[in-house]
Scaffold this motif. Structure first.
Motif, mmCIF file in Angstrom:
data_model
loop_
_atom_site.group_PDB
_atom_site.id
_atom_site.type_symbol
_atom_site.label_atom_id
_atom_site.label_comp_id
_atom_site.label_asym_id
_atom_site.label_seq_id
_atom_site.Cartn_x
_atom_site.Cartn_y
_atom_site.Cartn_z
ATOM 1 N N ILE A 42 55.427 42.873 40.422
ATOM 2 C CA ILE A 42 54.354 42.216 39.698
ATOM 3 C C ILE A 42 53.157 43.152 39.737
ATOM 4 O O ILE A 42 52.603 43.416 40.802
ATOM 5 N N TYR A 43 52.795 43.681 38.586
ATOM 6 C CA TYR A 43 51.711 44.659 38.551
ATOM 7 C C TYR A 43 50.409 44.001 38.103
ATOM 8 O O TYR A 43 50.362 43.303 37.104
ATOM 9 N N THR A 44 49.345 44.243 38.881
ATOM 10 C CA THR A 44 48.074 43.553 38.608
ATOM 11 C C THR A 44 47.177 44.316 37.645
ATOM 12 O O THR A 44 46.285 43.736 37.046
ATOM 13 N N GLY A 45 47.383 45.635 37.529
ATOM 14 C CA GLY A 45 46.471 46.421 36.702
ATOM 15 C C GLY A 45 45.307 46.961 37.517
ATOM 16 O O GLY A 45 45.152 46.649 38.707
ATOM 17 N N LEU A 46 44.481 47.757 36.851
ATOM 18 C CA LEU A 46 43.374 48.468 37.504
ATOM 19 C C LEU A 46 42.227 47.548 37.928
ATOM 20 O O LEU A 46 42.073 46.460 37.407
ATOM 21 N N GLN A 48 41.102 45.786 40.639
ATOM 22 C CA GLN A 48 41.242 44.427 41.146
ATOM 23 C C GLN A 48 40.431 44.260 42.424
ATOM 24 O O GLN A 48 40.398 45.160 43.264
ATOM 25 N N GLU A 51 39.996 39.745 46.545
ATOM 26 C CA GLU A 51 40.259 38.317 46.332
ATOM 27 C C GLU A 51 41.344 38.125 45.276
ATOM 28 O O GLU A 51 42.233 37.284 45.432
ATOM 29 N N GLN A 52 41.262 38.916 44.202
ATOM 30 C CA GLN A 52 42.262 38.790 43.132
ATOM 31 C C GLN A 52 43.650 39.180 43.635
ATOM 32 O O GLN A 52 44.641 38.534 43.306
ATOM 33 N N ALA A 55 44.961 36.390 45.944
ATOM 34 C CA ALA A 55 45.344 35.206 45.160
ATOM 35 C C ALA A 55 46.671 35.450 44.454
ATOM 36 O O ALA A 55 47.561 34.588 44.461
ATOM 37 N N ALA A 56 46.825 36.638 43.871
ATOM 38 C CA ALA A 56 48.064 36.956 43.152
ATOM 39 C C ALA A 56 49.250 36.970 44.117
ATOM 40 O O ALA A 56 50.317 36.431 43.818
ATOM 41 N N ILE A 58 49.688 35.369 46.915
ATOM 42 C CA ILE A 58 50.039 34.013 47.344
ATOM 43 C C ILE A 58 50.748 33.262 46.220
ATOM 44 O O ILE A 58 51.802 32.660 46.418
ATOM 45 N N GLN A 59 50.168 33.329 45.006
ATOM 46 C CA GLN A 59 50.754 32.592 43.879
ATOM 47 C C GLN A 59 52.150 33.106 43.545
ATOM 48 O O GLN A 59 53.041 32.346 43.187
ATOM 49 N N GLU A 60 52.335 34.416 43.662
ATOM 50 C CA GLU A 60 53.630 35.003 43.307
ATOM 51 C C GLU A 60 54.609 34.959 44.482
ATOM 52 O O GLU A 60 55.767 35.328 44.331
#
Lengths: 140, 315
Positions: A42-46, A48, A51-52, A55-56, A58-60
């Motif tokens: 799961i890639y979040t991108g630049l 971040q 906190e983001q 959150a990612a 935990i959700q994933e």
């Protein structure tokens, strides 16, 4: 064709880029590498925030958080991330792996902070995959 | 039910986001005990409305989903998002990049975003996604958005049972109807022409309207065609308004509920019977034996399958 190995659920990895790095070439290469090794990335991108990323993760419900850092502030970012992450996850910790422009002399400090693995510039693809895949065994 | 399941189900009831995330993983992985857990979850299902968003790759579904989510949250709804991307059929790995387009919403209060890979056909994407919807429902989400590329049977199945299906099109893809192949056209409750600031947007709107007027379906139902620019948010308030009107008007149609339950039950029955049979066959070495018998010429695949259906499924 049919064996136990195939039925194993894939490892899930969050690949994050905290801070202000200008590009994510390395992260994209690692993402493709892990994907080709049978991992769900799961890639979040630049750019971040910590906190983001938390959150990612935990959700994933990821098995590993992998961070790519080129900006030189890996010690500060790791310290902040691990502190905040561990206070959220409590006993059920998520291992953190860091790669990027990391001077050799910082590896020890990163591990003391609680980083599970460090891949500085020049790490071999085989080693990286081997380490990530080793977490598959630990999966329940 | 094992204790660890109980623990996560308790967590879910108490509003723990981590428990919700963990339950989705375990159910998706078909971890032992998942069906018992789903029984409990199903009993706690309430009022979640499901929105399916589909369309060709690059149409801007993720960005649109992000914008819709933040607008819905501002209106006071709690929103779950399931973003589906393909797994490699060769390695089983996947690169899930939908979060990239939804950066701002991931830390918003009341938002939960989950990326899901299509995995193998045997798991059944539609089942996994619908299980995730039910878990989010039990958690108390008002709205769940499922976002998926509208190609392939499995993806269509995912959105087919949603309360509202939005098909996203963009200008510049052939004659505009290329993106709306058979199967997609029929499931759309709305069409959204995204990237509407680009040349040719009005032509796409007209193409869709022409297609709709030619369709043999009930002409009393007017399918809205809306224009958006999801990067700027243009057209989003109108879309949300049309959505909420649609959801209010279709609130209680027993027919739709019946269809959904029928569809879900059939898929679950198919997949789980096949899985149980397959497991039994592999574990007991029946598969190897059958293959041997076919190679030696003693048996043929059809008589073997006929026999299995007779012995294990009928009565």
């Amino acid at each position: 064709m049919e064996n136990k190995e195939q039925k194993k659920a894939p490892l899930r990895v969050l690949l994050g880029k905290p801070g202000l790095d200008g590009h994510d070439k390395g992260a994209k290469i690692i993402a493709s590498l892990l994907r080709d090794a049978g991992i769900e990335v799961i890639y979040t991108g630049l750019r971040q925030s910590i906190e983001q990323i938390i959150a990612a993760a935990i959700q994933e419900d990821v098995d590993i958080i992998a961070l790519s850092i080129l900006s030189g502030v890996h010690l500060e970012l790791s310290r902040k991330l691990l502190y905040e992450l561990n206070s959220v996850t409590k006993a059920d910790l998520i291992p953190v792996i860091i790669g990027g422009v990391i001077p050799k002399q910082d590896i020890k400090s990163l591990k003391q902070i609680g980083v599970a693995e460090v891949f500085p510039v020049g790490s071999s693809f085989d080693d990286i995959i081997k380490i990530f895949k080793s977490y598959e065994q630990k999966k329940v | 039910m094992p204790n660890d399941w109980e623990e996560q189900l308790d967590g879910l009831k108490q509003g723990s986001v981590r428990s919700m995330a963990r339950l989705i993983t375990w159910v998706e992985n078909r971890r032992t005990g998942w069906m018992d857990a789903m029984k409990t979850i199903y009993r706690n299902n309430g009022q979640t409305r499901v929105i399916g968003i589909t369309g060709s790759p690059g149409a801007g579904k993720s960005t649109l989903t992000g914008k819709l989510t933040s607008t819905l949250v501002e209106k006071g709804y709690s929103v779950g998002v399931i973003a589906v991307d393909p797994s490699s059929p060769f390695t089983g790995g996947a690169l899930l990049g939908d979060r990239l387009r939804m950066k701002t919403i991931s830390t918003m209060e009341g938002v939960f975003v989950r990326s899901m890979a299509t995995r193998g056909a045997l798991g059944g994407l539609s089942l996994a996604a619908r299980d995730a919807v039910k878990i989010m429902d039990a958690f108390g989400k008002d709205i769940v958005i499922i976002e998926t590329v509208g190609v392939g049977q499995d993806e269509v199945e995912v959105v087919k049972t949603a309360d509202l299906v939005i098909v996203v099109c963009v200008p510049g893809q052939g004659d505009g109807i290329q993106a709306i192949k058979a199967g997609i056209m029929e499931i759309a409750d709305f069409f959204v022409v995204n990237k509407a600031d680009r040349e040719g947007a009005d032509q796409v709107v007209m193409d869709i309207q022409t297609m709709l007027s030619l369709s043999s379906q009930d002409n009393d139902i007017k399918v809205p065609v809306l224009k958006t620019v999801s990067t700027t948010g243009q057209g989003i308030p109108e879309l949300v308004e049309t959505m909420s009107d649609f959801l209010t008007n279709t609130e209680k149609t027993p027919k739709k509920t019946e269809n959904r339950i029928r569809e879900e039950l059939l898929v679950l029955l198919e997949k789980e019977t096949a899985r149980a049979l397959r497991k039994n066959w592999v574990d007991k070495g029946l598969l190897d034996k059958a293959v041997e018998n076919i190679i030696s010429g003693e048996r043929d695949p059809y008589s073997i399958v006929q026999e299995v259906i007779k012995t294990s499924l009928i009565n």
